[in-house]
Design a protein around this motif. Structure first.
Motif, mmCIF file in Angstrom:
data_model
loop_
_atom_site.group_PDB
_atom_site.id
_atom_site.type_symbol
_atom_site.label_atom_id
_atom_site.label_comp_id
_atom_site.label_asym_id
_atom_site.label_seq_id
_atom_site.Cartn_x
_atom_site.Cartn_y
_atom_site.Cartn_z
ATOM 1 N N VAL A 118 -8.663 2.473 26.096
ATOM 2 C CA VAL A 118 -6.975 1.643 26.696
ATOM 3 C C VAL A 118 -6.617 1.892 24.770
ATOM 4 O O VAL A 118 -7.313 1.813 23.911
ATOM 5 C CB VAL A 118 -6.760 -0.220 26.443
ATOM 6 C CG1 VAL A 118 -5.731 -0.082 25.954
ATOM 7 C CG2 VAL A 118 -7.913 -0.426 27.707
ATOM 8 N N LEU A 126 -3.094 -6.549 20.225
ATOM 9 C CA LEU A 126 -4.029 -6.019 20.922
ATOM 10 C C LEU A 126 -5.064 -5.019 20.478
ATOM 11 O O LEU A 126 -4.920 -3.909 19.707
ATOM 12 C CB LEU A 126 -3.425 -5.836 22.411
ATOM 13 C CG LEU A 126 -2.249 -5.743 22.871
ATOM 14 C CD1 LEU A 126 -1.694 -5.056 24.112
ATOM 15 C CD2 LEU A 126 -2.623 -7.269 23.058
ATOM 16 N N LEU A 132 -4.902 -8.039 28.076
ATOM 17 C CA LEU A 132 -4.379 -7.521 28.335
ATOM 18 C C LEU A 132 -3.547 -8.232 29.664
ATOM 19 O O LEU A 132 -2.600 -7.460 30.359
ATOM 20 C CB LEU A 132 -4.504 -6.206 29.058
ATOM 21 C CG LEU A 132 -5.200 -4.956 28.168
ATOM 22 C CD1 LEU A 132 -5.984 -3.242 28.509
ATOM 23 C CD2 LEU A 132 -4.177 -4.326 26.970
ATOM 24 N N LYS A 135 0.356 -8.025 30.773
ATOM 25 C CA LYS A 135 0.908 -7.265 29.384
ATOM 26 C C LYS A 135 1.156 -5.996 30.585
ATOM 27 O O LYS A 135 0.732 -5.525 31.528
ATOM 28 C CB LYS A 135 0.176 -6.485 28.873
ATOM 29 C CG LYS A 135 -0.386 -7.833 27.808
ATOM 30 C CD LYS A 135 0.786 -8.330 26.600
ATOM 31 C CE LYS A 135 0.509 -9.142 26.349
ATOM 32 N NZ LYS A 135 1.710 -9.832 24.808
ATOM 33 N N VAL A 137 0.787 -2.036 31.326
ATOM 34 C CA VAL A 137 -0.100 -0.798 30.882
ATOM 35 C C VAL A 137 0.131 0.087 31.280
ATOM 36 O O VAL A 137 0.599 0.757 32.643
ATOM 37 C CB VAL A 137 -1.209 -1.502 31.025
ATOM 38 C CG1 VAL A 137 -2.711 -0.253 30.831
ATOM 39 C CG2 VAL A 137 -1.740 -2.996 30.550
ATOM 40 N N ILE A 161 -1.852 -7.268 35.520
ATOM 41 C CA ILE A 161 -1.740 -6.339 34.427
ATOM 42 C C ILE A 161 -0.435 -5.777 35.267
ATOM 43 O O ILE A 161 -0.571 -5.632 36.573
ATOM 44 C CB ILE A 161 -2.636 -5.421 34.240
ATOM 45 C CG1 ILE A 161 -2.756 -4.559 34.610
ATOM 46 C CG2 ILE A 161 -3.859 -6.273 33.022
ATOM 47 C CD1 ILE A 161 -3.616 -3.438 34.646
ATOM 48 N N ALA A 182 0.249 -1.221 26.649
ATOM 49 C CA ALA A 182 -0.597 -1.038 25.664
ATOM 50 C C ALA A 182 -0.845 0.249 26.855
ATOM 51 O O ALA A 182 -0.056 0.582 28.133
ATOM 52 C CB ALA A 182 -1.941 -1.238 26.401
#
Length: 318
Positions: A118, A126, A132, A135, A137, A161, A182
């Motif tokens: 990641v 983060l 995460l 979040k 991603v 996520i 991310a």
């Protein structure tokens, strides 16, 4: 010298089983991925190597492993870059592979290990996988292996996520532009798309952690835990605990034994693959064929491994 000149001309295919010396090598298409992926770099390097030895090979862009596996399944002269996790889906005919069982795909040679990490910008705050939760991603192409294994890691960590899909290059730009929190990627390390992001903005790289990795690999046997030493990425001072699996070049079982043998022997007989093929091919060595436990090997490739004293675990299926 004999190893280096094996494919000096198409007539070299006659060595592998009675083909006429006048028989030309077939034109091959190597299916890779989207721009920014190491699959593209690898495919281009292999095409260049084959071209230097009289073998015509072109590189075709794709969405990644699953599309490559289908292209190979349907075309006797297609080669593909394939992640073994996706190959498992294709062989089993899982929903990720469109429910279609791929029965004609065969392994030729190992490429490199795919490890998953990641990346997040320093400004995001983060630094751990558990953060995460909730979040956005980036996880590469939709339904691709990166997305599949990110979902598995999230389940193992007990978090939810929001997945953002796209090519590796789009993922990098999306992270930098704030369209995602991310970036989760799997490739040869250090992962080029992550390095590209870190070169343009301060960031941090981390993995799911040893505990989550252990849970994922117990559930998905095509994966194994891996540890990236400090210094793998700029500013990385501690090991990164994650999981990884191998990638292989694959072909259709209808590719002639002579062709499969000759190109496998050519690629795996170079003395220094990092120098003679490219840095992305540093681990393209016959000994790493044992890491394939998913696909049967093409009989032509298996002939080379037997001559080289390598005993792959996956047996050929006629």
């Amino acid at each position: 010298m004999m190893r280096r000149s094996l494919l000096a001309s198409p007539a070299a295919f006659a060595i592998a089983g009675g083909a006429s010396a006048q028989t030309a090598a077939p034109a091959l298409v190597i299916h890779t991925a989207g721009q920014g992926s190491p699959f593209v770099t690898y495919g281009e390097a292999i095409a260049a190597l084959l071209g230097r030895h009289g073998i015509t090979a072109t590189v075709a862009a794709s969405t990644g492993s699953l599309q490559n596996l289908t292209a190979v399944e349907d075309n006797a002269n297609a080669l593909g870059t394939a992640f073994l996790g996706s190959a498992w889906d294709a062989v089993q005919g899982t929903p990720a592979a469109g429910g279609r069982r791929h029965t004609r795909v065969r392994a030729l040679w190992p490429m490199y290990e795919t490890s998953f990490q990641v990346a997040a910008l320093t400004a995001s705050g983060l630094t751990r996988f558990a953060q995460l939760d909730g979040k956005r991603v980036g996880a590469g192409p939709a339904r691709g292996p990166a997305e599949t294994f990110l979902q598995a890691a999230a389940e193992a960590a007990g978090i939810r996520i929001q997945i953002v899909s796209g090519s590796p290059a789009e993922m990098t730009e999306g992270l930098l532009a704030g369209r995602m929190d991310a970036l989760w990627q799997g490739a040869i390390v250090p992962i080029p798309s992550i390095l590209a992001a870190l070169a343009r903005a301060p960031g941090v790289v981390f993995g799911p952690g040893a505990e989550v990795a252990a849970r994922v690999t117990q559930r998905l046997p095509m994966l194994a835990p891996t540890t990236l030493p400090p210094g793998t990425y700029p500013g990385q001072t501690a090991p990164i605990e994650s999981f990884a699996a191998w990638n292989f070049i694959v072909a259709n079982r209808a590719l002639s034994d002579a062709t499969a043998y000759a190109i496998t022997r050519l690629v795996l007989s170079v003395a220094d693959p990092a120098r003679e093929i490219g840095p992305v091919a540093a681990t393209t060595r016959a000994a790493n064929a044992v890491h394939n436990r998913v696909l049967p090997f093409h009989p032509g490739a298996l002939r080379f491994y037997r001559e080289a004293g390598v005993a792959p675990l996956a047996a050929p299926v006629d």
